[in-house]
Design an enzyme around this catalytic site. Structure first.
Site, PDB file in Angstrom:
ATOM      1  N   TYR A 245       0.897  -1.341   0.073  1.00 54.83           N
ATOM      2  CA  TYR A 245       0.001  -0.074   0.077  1.00 54.83           C
ATOM      3  C   TYR A 245       0.885   1.395   0.011  1.00 54.83           C
ATOM      4  CZ  TYR A 245      -3.983  -3.199   0.891  1.00 54.83           C
ATOM      5  OH  TYR A 245      -4.992  -3.937   0.754  1.00 54.83           O
TER       6      TYR A 245
ATOM      7  N   LYS B 200       3.705 -14.497   5.174  1.00 55.26           N
ATOM      8  CA  LYS B 200       4.140 -15.280   3.906  1.00 55.26           C
ATOM      9  C   LYS B 200       5.842 -15.466   4.069  1.00 55.26           C
ATOM     10  CE  LYS B 200       2.715 -18.078   0.435  1.00 55.26           C
ATOM     11  NZ  LYS B 200       2.002 -19.409   1.011  1.00 55.26           N
TER      12      LYS B 200
ATOM     13  N   ASP C  56      -2.054 -18.443   4.040  1.00 56.73           N
ATOM     14  CA  ASP C  56      -2.921 -19.352   3.221  1.00 56.73           C
ATOM     15  C   ASP C  56      -3.408 -20.295   4.216  1.00 56.73           C
ATOM     16  OD1 ASP C  56      -0.179 -19.759   3.530  1.00 56.73           O
ATOM     17  OD2 ASP C  56       0.015 -20.899   1.652  1.00 56.73           O
TER      18      ASP C  56
ATOM     19  N   ASP D 232      -5.884  -6.818   5.209  1.00 56.06           N
ATOM     20  CA  ASP D 232      -6.935  -6.107   4.489  1.00 56.06           C
ATOM     21  C   ASP D 232      -8.018  -7.392   3.951  1.00 56.06           C
ATOM     22  OD1 ASP D 232      -8.843  -4.680   2.913  1.00 56.06           O
ATOM     23  OD2 ASP D 232      -7.300  -4.181   1.339  1.00 56.06           O
TER      24      ASP D 232
END
Ligand code: NAD
Length: 335
Positions: free
Chosen positions: A126, A173, A206, A230
């Site tokens: 972002y 991740k 995930d 988000d």
């Protein structure tokens, strides 16, 4: 007479003005000690003022230190950059806090969800560092810093301590984004060591998505970089009744902006159908932030009364009530 808090009010785009009116009507009926300073922003002011986030809006929030904000549209793939992201950056609203809790009377697949998402709000993808390399290639930089990661981690652990939470889960991740998410995890681990009374665990994003769908009760406070925060926020909203009921807060050292998780929902705009619950719960978070916990509790009790009764619900919760009818029902339940 109680001194009123001056609060900036940004009605926003799409369904924003409708749900904002419902919420301000309810707060007025509850005698919430709040006086609004209305500021427009977004697509609506672009033509008149030449920008979507005029300086007057930032000045108003910086002065009042607190704002209640409706959603603002961001054109997809082209047009101006997000007002929401710009606002969070300009006021350094670094912590996005989004509680997801099972509500009474709501027909959702889960019953015991009670988790809080703490999303880093100022960096990651972002940061807006992206470019078109050529006609067929584009790239975006995922920027993570130790300072911002430690700051959000500290916020998450302090939140856990202050709100009697038992566990913080760091989400990343880091198996793939070894440098960026690796740095995020390293920073959270450093902070976690300073809070031995709070359990700490890590999960890949995930796997978290699957775990949240199977067993959301297993999670308590989640701390995430911006993009995962988000996406997981909307997933969490889906666990508790959908975007119509999911509140949020953007907290900084000098200011706080309270807003629903959902967007401007252009397809619903102007129909008096949108659910104002998410913005109303955001307003209750705002009242608590202002030290008006009793008023927040009265409003929440009235809202829960309406949801539990189940006869005046908006379409997203299986009912046929309009936004206005729902607001009137909440007002009728105020004690
Ligand atoms: P959205 O949240 O507006 O809508 C997603 C789905 O949820 C739609 O089906 C919508 O009808 C439903 N929904 C949302 N709010 C609801 C409510 N109060 N009551 C009942 N149903 C509700 O997401 P989107 O369509 O992806 O985005 C629309 C616009 O909003 C985009 O321009 C996006 O950039 C912007 N947006 C703004 C914010 C913000 O201002 N903080 C947040 C997210 C998206």
């Amino acid at each position: 007479m109680t001194q009123k808090h001056l609060v900036t009010l940004i009605p926003g785009d799409g369904i924003g003005p409708e749900i904002t009116r419902a919420v301000t009507d309810i707060l007025q009926a509850a005698h919430a000690p709040v006086e609004w300073e209305e500021q427009t922003a977004g697509a609506a002011v672009l033509e008149k003022e030449g920008e979507v986030l005029p300086q007057r809006v930032l000045d108003s929030i910086a002065k009042n230190k607190v704002a209640l904000k409706g959603p603002i549209t961001t054109p997809i793939g082209k047009g101006f950059r997000s007002v929401n992201v710009a606002l969070r950056k300009a006021l350094d609203l670094y912590a996005c806090v989004r509680p997801a809790k099972t509500l009474p009377g709501i027909n959702s697949r889960y019953s015991g969800v009670d988790l809080v998402i703490v999303r880093e709000n100022t960096e990651d993808l972002y940061a807006g560092i992206e470019r078109k390399v050529d006609d067929d290639t584009a790239e975006s930089i995922k920027r993570i810093t130790r300072g911002a990661s430690e700051r959000i981690a500290r916020y998450a652990f302090d939140y856990a301590v202050q709100n009697n939470r038992r566990k913080v889960t760091a989400v990343s991740k880091a198996n793939i984004c070894k440098f960026s998410d690796g740095l995020f995890l390293e920073a959270v681990r450093t902070v976690a060591k300073q809070y031995p009374q709070i359990a700490y665990e890590e999960v890949l994003v995930d796997n978290l998505c699957m775990q949240l769908v199977i067993n959301p009760e297993a999670y308590d406070v989640l701390v995430l970089p911006n993009l995962y925060g988000d996406i997981v926020s909307d997933l969490a909203a889906g666990l508790t009744g959908g975007l119509g009921v999911a509140p949020g807060a953007n907290i900084g050292t000098h200011a706080a902006v309270f807003e629903a998780v959902h967007g401007s929902s252009p397809t619903l705009a102007g129909q008096n159908k949108a659910n104002p619950t998410a913005l109303l719960l955001s307003a209750c978070l705002m009242l608590r932030h202002l030290g008006e916990a009793d008023c927040a509790q009265r409003v929440e009790n009235a809202l829960m009364g309406v949801l539990r009764e189940g006869t005046t619900l908006t379409f997203d919760l299986g009912g046929t009530a309009t936004t206005d009818e729902f607001a009137r029902a909440v007002i009728a339940h105020l004690k």
